[in-house]
Design a protein around this motif. Sequence first.
Motif, PDB file in Angstrom:
ATOM      1  N   VAL A   1       0.840  -1.195   0.000  1.00 54.77           N
ATOM      2  CA  VAL A   1       0.000   0.000   0.000  1.00 54.77           C
ATOM      3  C   VAL A   1       0.875   1.245   0.000  1.00 54.77           C
ATOM      4  O   VAL A   1       2.086   1.172   0.174  1.00 54.77           O
ATOM      5  N   GLU A   2       0.241   2.391  -0.205  1.00 54.33           N
ATOM      6  CA  GLU A   2       0.971   3.647  -0.258  1.00 54.33           C
ATOM      7  C   GLU A   2       1.378   4.117   1.136  1.00 54.33           C
ATOM      8  O   GLU A   2       0.792   3.705   2.145  1.00 54.33           O
ATOM      9  N   ALA A   3       2.375   4.980   1.196  1.00 51.27           N
ATOM     10  CA  ALA A   3       2.788   5.612   2.449  1.00 51.27           C
ATOM     11  C   ALA A   3       2.184   6.995   2.595  1.00 51.27           C
ATOM     12  O   ALA A   3       2.082   7.520   3.700  1.00 51.27           O
ATOM     13  N   ALA A   4       1.781   7.608   1.464  1.00 47.97           N
ATOM     14  CA  ALA A   4       1.231   8.959   1.491  1.00 47.97           C
ATOM     15  C   ALA A   4       0.385   9.189   0.250  1.00 47.97           C
ATOM     16  O   ALA A   4       0.574   8.534  -0.781  1.00 47.97           O
ATOM     17  N   ALA A   5      -0.551  10.123   0.367  1.00 44.85           N
ATOM     18  CA  ALA A   5      -1.388  10.494  -0.774  1.00 44.85           C
ATOM     19  C   ALA A   5      -1.701  11.982  -0.693  1.00 44.85           C
ATOM     20  O   ALA A   5      -1.984  12.505   0.390  1.00 44.85           O
ATOM     21  N   HIS A   6      -1.621  12.648  -1.833  1.00 46.27           N
ATOM     22  CA  HIS A   6      -1.930  14.068  -1.944  1.00 46.27           C
ATOM     23  C   HIS A   6      -2.903  14.249  -3.109  1.00 46.27           C
ATOM     24  O   HIS A   6      -2.761  13.580  -4.146  1.00 46.27           O
ATOM     25  N   GLY A   7      -3.864  15.151  -2.934  1.00 45.26           N
ATOM     26  CA  GLY A   7      -4.817  15.311  -4.018  1.00 45.26           C
ATOM     27  C   GLY A   7      -5.649  16.569  -3.935  1.00 45.26           C
ATOM     28  O   GLY A   7      -5.541  17.357  -2.980  1.00 45.26           O
ATOM     29  N   PHE A   8      -6.492  16.738  -4.945  1.00 41.29           N
ATOM     30  CA  PHE A   8      -7.336  17.921  -5.075  1.00 41.29           C
ATOM     31  C   PHE A   8      -8.689  17.478  -5.615  1.00 41.29           C
ATOM     32  O   PHE A   8      -8.761  16.744  -6.601  1.00 41.29           O
ATOM     33  N   ILE A   9      -9.751  17.922  -4.954  1.00 35.22           N
ATOM     34  CA  ILE A   9     -11.116  17.547  -5.326  1.00 35.22           C
ATOM     35  C   ILE A   9     -11.878  18.797  -5.717  1.00 35.22           C
ATOM     36  O   ILE A   9     -11.817  19.815  -5.018  1.00 35.22           O
ATOM     37  N   THR A  10     -12.599  18.740  -6.830  1.00 35.74           N
ATOM     38  CA  THR A  10     -13.545  19.801  -7.175  1.00 35.74           C
ATOM     39  C   THR A  10     -14.965  19.252  -7.024  1.00 35.74           C
ATOM     40  O   THR A  10     -15.194  18.043  -7.113  1.00 35.74           O
ATOM     41  N   PHE A  11     -15.900  20.163  -6.785  1.00 35.37           N
ATOM     42  CA  PHE A  11     -17.284  19.785  -6.547  1.00 35.37           C
ATOM     43  C   PHE A  11     -18.194  20.483  -7.541  1.00 35.37           C
ATOM     44  O   PHE A  11     -17.864  21.552  -8.070  1.00 35.37           O
ATOM     45  N   LYS A  12     -19.347  19.886  -7.776  1.00 37.51           N
ATOM     46  CA  LYS A  12     -20.291  20.434  -8.734  1.00 37.51           C
ATOM     47  C   LYS A  12     -20.828  21.788  -8.290  1.00 37.51           C
ATOM     48  O   LYS A  12     -21.347  22.550  -9.115  1.00 37.51           O
ATOM     49  N   THR A  13     -20.683  22.111  -7.012  1.00 37.08           N
ATOM     50  CA  THR A  13     -21.113  23.395  -6.467  1.00 37.08           C
ATOM     51  C   THR A  13     -20.119  24.518  -6.725  1.00 37.08           C
ATOM     52  O   THR A  13     -20.406  25.676  -6.445  1.00 37.08           O
ATOM     53  N   GLY A  14     -18.914  24.174  -7.218  1.00 39.40           N
ATOM     54  CA  GLY A  14     -17.854  25.162  -7.389  1.00 39.40           C
ATOM     55  C   GLY A  14     -16.879  25.184  -6.238  1.00 39.40           C
ATOM     56  O   GLY A  14     -15.850  25.869  -6.309  1.00 39.40           O
ATOM     57  N   GLN A  15     -17.154  24.448  -5.163  1.00 36.11           N
ATOM     58  CA  GLN A  15     -16.228  24.355  -4.029  1.00 36.11           C
ATOM     59  C   GLN A  15     -15.047  23.455  -4.384  1.00 36.11           C
ATOM     60  O   GLN A  15     -15.071  22.727  -5.370  1.00 36.11           O
ATOM     61  N   ALA A  16     -13.993  23.505  -3.545  1.00 36.21           N
ATOM     62  CA  ALA A  16     -12.795  22.706  -3.811  1.00 36.21           C
ATOM     63  C   ALA A  16     -12.130  22.329  -2.495  1.00 36.21           C
ATOM     64  O   ALA A  16     -12.247  23.032  -1.489  1.00 36.21           O
ATOM     65  N   MET A  17     -11.415  21.197  -2.516  1.00 33.29           N
ATOM     66  CA  MET A  17     -10.699  20.715  -1.340  1.00 33.29           C
ATOM     67  C   MET A  17      -9.365  20.113  -1.761  1.00 33.29           C
ATOM     68  O   MET A  17      -9.286  19.385  -2.749  1.00 33.29           O
ATOM     69  N   SER A  18      -8.320  20.405  -0.998  1.00 34.48           N
ATOM     70  CA  SER A  18      -7.060  19.690  -1.153  1.00 34.48           C
ATOM     71  C   SER A  18      -6.886  18.780   0.057  1.00 34.48           C
ATOM     72  O   SER A  18      -7.425  19.043   1.128  1.00 34.48           O
ATOM     73  N   PHE A  19      -6.156  17.685  -0.141  1.00 31.77           N
ATOM     74  CA  PHE A  19      -5.926  16.784   0.989  1.00 31.77           C
ATOM     75  C   PHE A  19      -4.503  16.258   0.976  1.00 31.77           C
ATOM     76  O   PHE A  19      -3.866  16.144  -0.076  1.00 31.77           O
ATOM     77  N   GLN A  20      -4.018  15.934   2.170  1.00 34.91           N
ATOM     78  CA  GLN A  20      -2.696  15.352   2.358  1.00 34.91           C
ATOM     79  C   GLN A  20      -2.814  14.347   3.496  1.00 34.91           C
ATOM     80  O   GLN A  20      -3.192  14.705   4.612  1.00 34.91           O
ATOM     81  N   VAL A  21      -2.551  13.102   3.202  1.00 30.21           N
ATOM     82  CA  VAL A  21      -2.602  12.071   4.234  1.00 30.21           C
ATOM     83  C   VAL A  21      -1.341  11.224   4.134  1.00 30.21           C
ATOM     84  O   VAL A  21      -0.853  10.939   3.038  1.00 30.21           O
TER      85      VAL A  21
END
Length: 360
Positions: A228-248
Amino acid sequence: MSIKIGIIGAGGMANYHVPGFRQGGGEVIALCDVNEAAAQKAAAKHGITRVFTDVGVMLKTMPELDAVSVIVPNKFHAPLALQCLAAGRHVFCEKPPALSAKQMAQMLVAAKKAKKKLMFNFNNRARPESYAMMDYVASGAVGTINTCQARWIRRTGIPGFGGWFTTKALSGGGPLIDLLHMIDLGLFFMGYPDPAHVLARTFDTHITDKSFKGPWGIPDVANGVTDVEAAAHGFITFKTGQAMSFQVSWAEMNQREEVSVTFQGTKAGGMVRRLFGVDGIDATGIDSCELYSQEHGRPVNRSILVPPDEAMGRIRSAANFVRAITGAEAPLNTPEQALALMRIIDGAYKSSATGKPVAL
């Protein structure tokens, strides 16, 4: 009439589920685990009189059971939840909800068919800081949350090598699926908007380096699998125009372990955060709950003071399950939200594998 509950799994999370169910007014009357010695030991510790090694037998011989709690490796979440729902029981399941969005969709259909509660231990929603922040969000003081940053980062937090945590067939993945709590909490603050796209990368750097092992005493498994992975980074967009970045991460060169959601609203920003002085040891945690606004032309930072909770909402989350069944409280989470979360996780893994954004 109190809600009667059976526990499936003799693991450490029973230390939170059992007192939580009792706090909510429920009765824990049975415990089941394939390891009979572990089941007997856990039952004795928690004062549970009936012990089983087969879930089917427990459900059949104890018709008085209203609900079950699922505390087992991730691979078995969906099968056991489906079995218990089909038997007419409410289900409270540990995270992640399932190994995939497909499994979660099956669970949602089963819960609707059975007309039973299906809830998950997204315990960070039940932390005092989260309850306090949601009061501000619900009041309109924050406005619309445009953007959000979700982080659960560890420096030395791999939970054993070769065991089920590091075996993808059993866990579904590494920290992205294991430490999904802050992604969920950010979505919760944002109103759980419908996701549109995700772009993500996973990294396996340090995943076999035993100097990055966590401090919880989980034994390594000789000749076991670590894929499995040791880390994950990403970016999510939403149909509402909102956005989220994540780092785990389980293993990255961070200053210290951080569990946090920071957001930017149209009226105010905010942050819920726990910093660990020593990775994974709750007693060293420093909790923060803050709001950021502009008042009378000046920046204003507010510290919201709440009672400490070293259980990080785990007991309160279990209590909410019982109260949701009785109608005393609204459920802290829903199967529809769990499905949206699993769609994001599936999409993030697919994006990392293909190197492209994934439409959700």
